[in-house]
Scaffold this active site. Structure first.
Site, mmCIF file in Angstrom:
data_model
loop_
_atom_site.group_PDB
_atom_site.id
_atom_site.type_symbol
_atom_site.label_atom_id
_atom_site.label_comp_id
_atom_site.label_asym_id
_atom_site.label_seq_id
_atom_site.Cartn_x
_atom_site.Cartn_y
_atom_site.Cartn_z
ATOM 1 N N GLY A 43 125.022 77.930 4.710
ATOM 2 C CA GLY A 43 123.705 77.636 4.149
ATOM 3 C C GLY A 43 123.389 76.176 4.376
ATOM 4 N N GLN A 48 119.215 68.208 3.279
ATOM 5 C CA GLN A 48 120.521 67.874 3.858
ATOM 6 C C GLN A 48 120.401 67.329 5.277
ATOM 7 O OE1 GLN A 48 122.436 71.810 2.588
ATOM 8 N NE2 GLN A 48 124.125 70.356 2.406
ATOM 9 N N CYS A 91 130.208 72.232 0.047
ATOM 10 C CA CYS A 91 128.873 71.770 0.410
ATOM 11 C C CYS A 91 128.999 70.887 1.645
ATOM 12 C CB CYS A 91 128.267 70.976 -0.747
ATOM 13 S SG CYS A 91 126.612 70.354 -0.390
ATOM 14 N N LEU A 92 128.157 71.142 2.638
ATOM 15 C CA LEU A 92 128.242 70.367 3.878
ATOM 16 C C LEU A 92 127.961 68.880 3.637
ATOM 17 C CD1 LEU A 92 126.421 72.808 6.342
ATOM 18 C CD2 LEU A 92 128.887 72.456 6.052
ATOM 19 N N HIS A 133 122.935 77.954 -4.657
ATOM 20 C CA HIS A 133 123.426 76.638 -4.234
ATOM 21 C C HIS A 133 122.355 75.911 -3.401
ATOM 22 C CE1 HIS A 133 126.800 74.011 -2.466
ATOM 23 N NE2 HIS A 133 125.742 73.712 -1.736
ATOM 24 N N GLU A 134 121.765 76.634 -2.446
ATOM 25 C CA GLU A 134 120.768 75.992 -1.570
ATOM 26 C C GLU A 134 119.495 75.657 -2.333
ATOM 27 O OE1 GLU A 134 121.974 74.905 1.019
ATOM 28 O OE2 GLU A 134 123.739 76.205 1.076
ATOM 29 N N HIS A 137 119.679 72.422 -4.082
ATOM 30 C CA HIS A 137 119.419 71.244 -3.245
ATOM 31 C C HIS A 137 117.931 70.879 -3.253
ATOM 32 C CE1 HIS A 137 123.239 70.209 -1.427
ATOM 33 N NE2 HIS A 137 123.454 71.442 -1.006
HETATM 34 NI NI NI Z 1 125.291 72.185 -0.385
#
Ligand code: NI
Length: 160
Positions: A43, A48, A91-92, A133-134, A137
């Site tokens: 995701g 991000q 998380c990236l 989660h996304e 953000h």
């Molecule tokens: Ni994330």
């Protein structure tokens, strides 16, 4: 289309509330998928890669060999189960950190796709956690914001 640099915590852009998308940017969507798959992640939300708009992409199953890509523009949770499940999340934007986060087991998500068509889909299991989660953000929240103060401090100290 090009892979973009991923914004890393504690960059303040990860704490901002994003603004609604009014017009689809297909290049942005392509860049988001390319960046997500290359990372490799399941995701990715626009902030991000530094774009402060309410859109995320996800593909909860591609790592299991079946691609199910979603573009979620202006997403909104319209229903959520009382039942919660706790699962490990990464998380990236916070590489190397894994946290156990409790999320609604099932959600109904209203969103627009790449053609701005409206959808209302139920997600459960990993896809539900991924979407939550996304969506976090887009509201300037990361996994640290979903933990107890102590656990959040512990993980942030380990990350720094
Ligand atoms: Ni994330």
């Amino acid at each position: 289309m090009a892979e973009q640099e991923i914004v890393l915590w504690p960059d303040l852009r990860l704490t901002e509330v994003c603004v609604p998308v009014e017009e689809v940017d297909l290049t942005l969507l392509a860049d988001m998928f390319e960046t997500m798959y290359a990372a490799p992640g399941r995701g990715l939300a626009a902030p991000q890669i530094g774009v402060m708009r309410r859109v995320f992409v996800m593909d909860p199953t591609w790592k299991d060999g079946v691609a199910t890509p979603y573009v979620c523009i202006n997403p909104e949770i319209t229903a959520r189960s009382d039942a919660q499940v706790t699962g490990a999340e990464a998380c990236l934007s916070i590489p190397g950190v894994e946290a156990e986060i409790a999320r609604a087991e099932t959600i109904t998500l209203r969103y627009q796709d790449a053609q701005m068509r409206m959808h209302e889909n139920n997600f459960s299991g990993f896809a539900a956690a991924c979407a939550q989660h996304e969506l976090d953000h887009l509201d300037g929240k990361v996994i640290f914001d979903r933990l107890s103060t102590d656990e959040s401090k512990r993980l942030q100290a380990a990350y720094a």
